[in-house]
Design an enzyme around this catalytic site. Structure first.
Site, PDB file in Angstrom:
ATOM      1  N   CYS A   2       0.838  -1.184   0.000  1.00  0.00           N
ATOM      2  CA  CYS A   2       0.000   0.000   0.000  1.00  0.00           C
ATOM      3  C   CYS A   2       0.880   1.242   0.000  1.00  0.00           C
ATOM      4  CB  CYS A   2      -0.904   0.001   1.227  1.00  0.00           C
ATOM      5  SG  CYS A   2      -1.893  -1.502   1.374  1.00  0.00           S
ATOM      6  N   ARG A  27       1.339   1.500  -6.083  1.00  0.00           N
ATOM      7  CA  ARG A  27       1.515   0.583  -4.953  1.00  0.00           C
ATOM      8  C   ARG A  27       0.200  -0.058  -4.522  1.00  0.00           C
ATOM      9  NH1 ARG A  27       6.479   1.336  -2.278  1.00  0.00           N
ATOM     10  NH2 ARG A  27       5.630   0.283  -0.465  1.00  0.00           N
ATOM     11  N   TRP A  74      -3.812  -1.747  -1.539  1.00  0.00           N
ATOM     12  CA  TRP A  74      -3.849  -3.016  -2.257  1.00  0.00           C
ATOM     13  C   TRP A  74      -4.354  -4.037  -1.257  1.00  0.00           C
ATOM     14  CZ3 TRP A  74      -1.626  -7.914  -1.909  1.00  0.00           C
ATOM     15  CH2 TRP A  74      -1.704  -8.707  -3.056  1.00  0.00           C
ATOM     16  N   ASN A 100       1.112   0.141   5.988  1.00  0.00           N
ATOM     17  CA  ASN A 100       1.581  -0.663   4.862  1.00  0.00           C
ATOM     18  C   ASN A 100       2.201  -1.915   5.459  1.00  0.00           C
ATOM     19  OD1 ASN A 100       2.643  -1.684   2.464  1.00  0.00           O
ATOM     20  ND2 ASN A 100       4.478  -0.424   2.596  1.00  0.00           N
ATOM     21  N   GLY A 101       1.742  -3.086   5.023  1.00  0.00           N
ATOM     22  CA  GLY A 101       2.274  -4.327   5.561  1.00  0.00           C
ATOM     23  C   GLY A 101       1.163  -5.210   6.075  1.00  0.00           C
ATOM     24  N   GLU A 500       9.118 -13.976 -19.844  1.00  0.00           N
ATOM     25  CA  GLU A 500       8.844 -12.565 -19.595  1.00  0.00           C
ATOM     26  C   GLU A 500       7.778 -12.028 -20.552  1.00  0.00           C
ATOM     27  OE1 GLU A 500       9.171  -8.681 -17.942  1.00  0.00           O
ATOM     28  OE2 GLU A 500       9.393 -10.732 -17.232  1.00  0.00           O
ATOM     29  N   LYS A 504       4.259 -10.370 -19.251  1.00  0.00           N
ATOM     30  CA  LYS A 504       3.821  -9.017 -19.602  1.00  0.00           C
ATOM     31  C   LYS A 504       2.419  -9.055 -20.184  1.00  0.00           C
ATOM     32  CE  LYS A 504       5.958  -7.062 -17.732  1.00  0.00           C
ATOM     33  NZ  LYS A 504       7.023  -7.790 -17.084  1.00  0.00           N
ATOM     34  N   GLU A 507      -0.226  -9.914 -17.450  1.00  0.00           N
ATOM     35  CA  GLU A 507      -0.331  -8.868 -16.432  1.00  0.00           C
ATOM     36  C   GLU A 507      -1.248  -7.735 -16.859  1.00  0.00           C
ATOM     37  OE1 GLU A 507       3.680  -8.451 -13.760  1.00  0.00           O
ATOM     38  OE2 GLU A 507       3.840  -7.846 -15.856  1.00  0.00           O
ATOM     39  N   HIS A 523       5.901 -32.421 -25.618  1.00  0.00           N
ATOM     40  CA  HIS A 523       5.761 -33.292 -24.449  1.00  0.00           C
ATOM     41  C   HIS A 523       4.534 -32.932 -23.618  1.00  0.00           C
ATOM     42  CE1 HIS A 523       9.570 -35.277 -25.148  1.00  0.00           C
ATOM     43  NE2 HIS A 523      10.136 -34.102 -25.324  1.00  0.00           N
ATOM     44  N   LYS A 623       3.063  -2.502  -7.555  1.00  0.00           N
ATOM     45  CA  LYS A 623       4.438  -2.402  -8.033  1.00  0.00           C
ATOM     46  C   LYS A 623       5.437  -3.005  -7.057  1.00  0.00           C
ATOM     47  CE  LYS A 623       7.498  -0.775 -10.979  1.00  0.00           C
ATOM     48  NZ  LYS A 623       7.605  -1.426 -12.295  1.00  0.00           N
TER      49      LYS A 623
END
Length: 628
Positions: A2, A27, A74, A100-101, A500, A504, A507, A523, A623
């Site tokens: 957050c 955030r 968040w 935050n946490g 990657e 992307k 996301e 396979h 982020k």
């Protein structure tokens, strides 16, 4: 994950708080709120969703308070609803707290408070904090600082908090335990925030609280204390960042701006770490790369283990390839979130590398701390050697490791990492070259060839952007309506680029995407293919080029639409295999990952942008992942 902003000074607090939160919205953006003190009362305004909802509410309010705290969330505990938004207040609405946490023991604390008659209005872990602080203050002559200090030992977990009180309208208390909080110093005004980006418009003088520290902020100044109550002497540092760095500068989205910034980022890395006086033909007796690494970290290495998450994990996989192939050091890459609970057997002379864009990733920090702890007091060969790779040298990571490699990428606002990924990969090239020189696993001539290849990267990325942007944007239109799945394939050093590329896309476009080593398609994953599932193949000239082409042909035989990322020199030949060809300048295979990733970033961006999605703030993400 957050964002916290706090202010005390001579200006109206609400505009400073909301503008600061807008700079921290990467955030978290599920909900937001601010609390101020005015006429002996706390005024708290909250809103669900993006910050513009909160701004609209605040514009209907008249509030001239000069102290306040704000928060953008968040969600962890409790759904992203208004009643779960911060700030949280005690029952009498005399204390307001943002956090935050995560408070890990909040259930026990909550049950204890309920039994004492406390009523809760949210499902969050944070709400226990104002109630506990209020208990300390009730019937006592404690200061707000001491009440917070007495509350903190009851909280288990990683957190940063900011606290204001209706009865003490001229002080703001901040505390840190394993989650970042930064103080800003202005002229007769003071700030706090989860990240420097919120402070840039107001001040360049900042101070980061360390774990176990708290601050009392008043209009007269800032006092720093330990959790034990000891007064500490600390001094601000001056930032050399420019507020313009956190503006879009005419780009539609931050992510697009950051893709376009990648040539400059690579140039900065080259200028920062390559020794200009090193020339391969002169047989120099010093390293071509100046990372400032000590003999303690580099000598007699038998093993390297890399700990990372998400995009940093993909960069680390490229790093593994480079460290093994160039420096001849066995290397493993582990998810930091898994490593701390299932650490590898102790191997002598092991270098442990933590890779995190923000330097605050909770899983990576905890894994590094656990690695140091388990190697403590062992014989010298088994003792911890810790190296960090980050974009934020002022972060918590710097306190945990012996040495940092600063990736020099500048502030990245878009949640989906682009330029910081490229910068991390550059960091691994430099590390591998430095170790290869120290261990004499490559000739100076070969090192010189690789360095010349790296020096050519910036104009080559510029060429990709210049020649491919319009084509990729046009191509993206084909995948915005009915496409629900993508497959990415690659081999060798470019398999991590496939990973990657898939990350992307998923996301920011919310299209399901997976990546596989190209040879593994037959396979099992090949069963997923039909005309509705596009396949992106990274087919760069080199040792595995023909193999990737062959694997792509297997997908084509199942009616999959094939998109190839390959060298411009191979474009005509590749057109016989691929339905669509994304070209990059011709480079040797070892250098190709930094170029190959750029078209994949652009493809993901344009698909999401055409779909009208929030590219910079994709749903459910943040982020800086500062919780486990």
């Amino acid at each position: 994950m957050c964002g916290i902003v706090g202010y005390i000074g001579t200006q109206t607090a609400t505009e400073i708080l909301i503008s600061g939160l807008e700079r921290l919205e990467y955030r978290g953006y599920d909900s937001a709120g601010v609390a101020t003190v005015s006429e002996g009362k706390i005024q708290c305004v909250k809103a669900k969703g993006k910050l513009y909802n909160l701004r609209e509410k605040l514009e209907r309010e008249v509030n001239h308070s000069q102290i306040g705290i704000g928060h953008t969330r968040w969600a962890t505990h409790g759904k992203p609803e208004e009643h779960n938004a911060h700030p949280h207040l005690d029952t009498l609405e005399g204390i307001a707290v943002v956090q935050n946490g995560i408070i890990e023991n909040y259930r026990e604390l909550r049950e204890e408070l309920i039994q004492q008659g406390t009523e809760f209005t949210s499902e969050t872990d944070t709400e226990v904090i104002p109630h506990l602080i209020a208990q300390c203050l009730h019937g006592s002559d404690l200061s707000l600082l001491d009440a917070v200090r007495q509350t903190i030992p009851r909280l288990k977990g990683a957190f940063a908090i900011a606290v204001i009180s209706a009865e003490r309208p001229y002080e703001l208390i901040v505390a840190r335990q394993q989650a970042p909080i930064i103080l800003g110093f202005g002229q007769g005004e003071f700030f706090c925030a989860s990240d420097i980006t919120a402070l840039l418009p107001h001040t360049r003088a900042v101070l980061s609280l360390d774990n176990g520290e708290m601050a009392r902020m008043t209009p007269l100044g800032v006092e720093i204390y330990s959790f034990a109550g000891d007064r500490l002497s600390k001094f601000p540092r001056t930032l050399d960042w420019n507020p313009v760095q956190v503006e879009k500068q005419g780009f539609r989205h931050y992510m697009l701006k950051e893709i376009y910034e990648q040539p400059a980022v690579v140039r900065t890395c080259l200028e920062s770490y390559l020794n200009p006086n090193w020339h391969a033909d002169e047989q120099p007796d010093f390293s071509p790369v100046n990372l400032g690494l000590t003999a303690h970290l580099c000598d007699n290495l038998e093993h390297i283990q890399i700990l990372a998450c998400g995009t940093s994990w993909h960069a680390s996989l490229v790093g593994k390839y480079l460290l093994e192939q160039l420096a001849n050091i066995p290397t493993t890459v582990d998810y930091a979130s898994e490593f701390r609970y299932s650490p590898k057997p102790l191997i002598p002379n092991t270098l442990t590398i933590g890779v995190t864009q923000s330097g605050e990733t909770a899983d990576t920090i905890a894994a590094l701390e656990a690695e140091r702890a388990r190697r403590e007091n062992l014989e010298p060969k088994l003792q911890a050697k810790l190296l960090g790779i980050t974009n934020r040298p002022e972060s918590t990571l710097a306190q945990v490791v012996d040495r940092l490699i600063n990736t020099q990428a500048g502030i990245e606002i878009g949640v989906a990492a682009t330029k910081t990924f490229v910068a991390q990969v550059m960091g691994f090239y430099f590390l591998a070259l430095d170790l290869a020189y120290r261990r004499q696993t490559l000739s100076n001539q070969r090192i010189g060839e690789i360095i010349e290849g790296l020096r050519g990267i910036p104009p080559q990325i510029e060429k990709i952007i210049e020649t491919q942007a319009d084509y990729i944007e046009e191509l993206a239109h084909d995948f915005t309506q009915e496409t629900e799945d993508f497959i990415f394939i690659g081999r060798g050093i470019n398999f991590p680029i496939a990973l990657e590329g898939a990350l992307k896309l998923k996301e920011i476009s919310y299209i399901h995407a997976e990546a596989y080593p190209a040879g593994e398609m037959k396979h099992g994953p090949i069963a997923l293919l039909d005309h509705k599932v596009p396949v992106v193949a990274i087919a760069m000239p080199g040792s595995v080029y023909e193999k990737v082409i062959s694997n792509a042909q297997e997908a084509k035989a199942r009616d999959a639409r094939l998109i190839g990322v390959t060298s411009a020199m191979n474009a005509q030949e590749a057109a016989h295999t691929f339905n669509d060809v994304l070209t990059v300048p011709g480079v040797e295979e070892l250098i190709s990952p930094i170029l190959a990733v750029v078209p994949l970033q652009m493809l993901a961006y344009h698909i999401a942008a055409i779909k009208g999605l929030d590219v910079d703030q994709p749903r459910n993400l943040a982020k800086s992942v500062t919780v486990e």
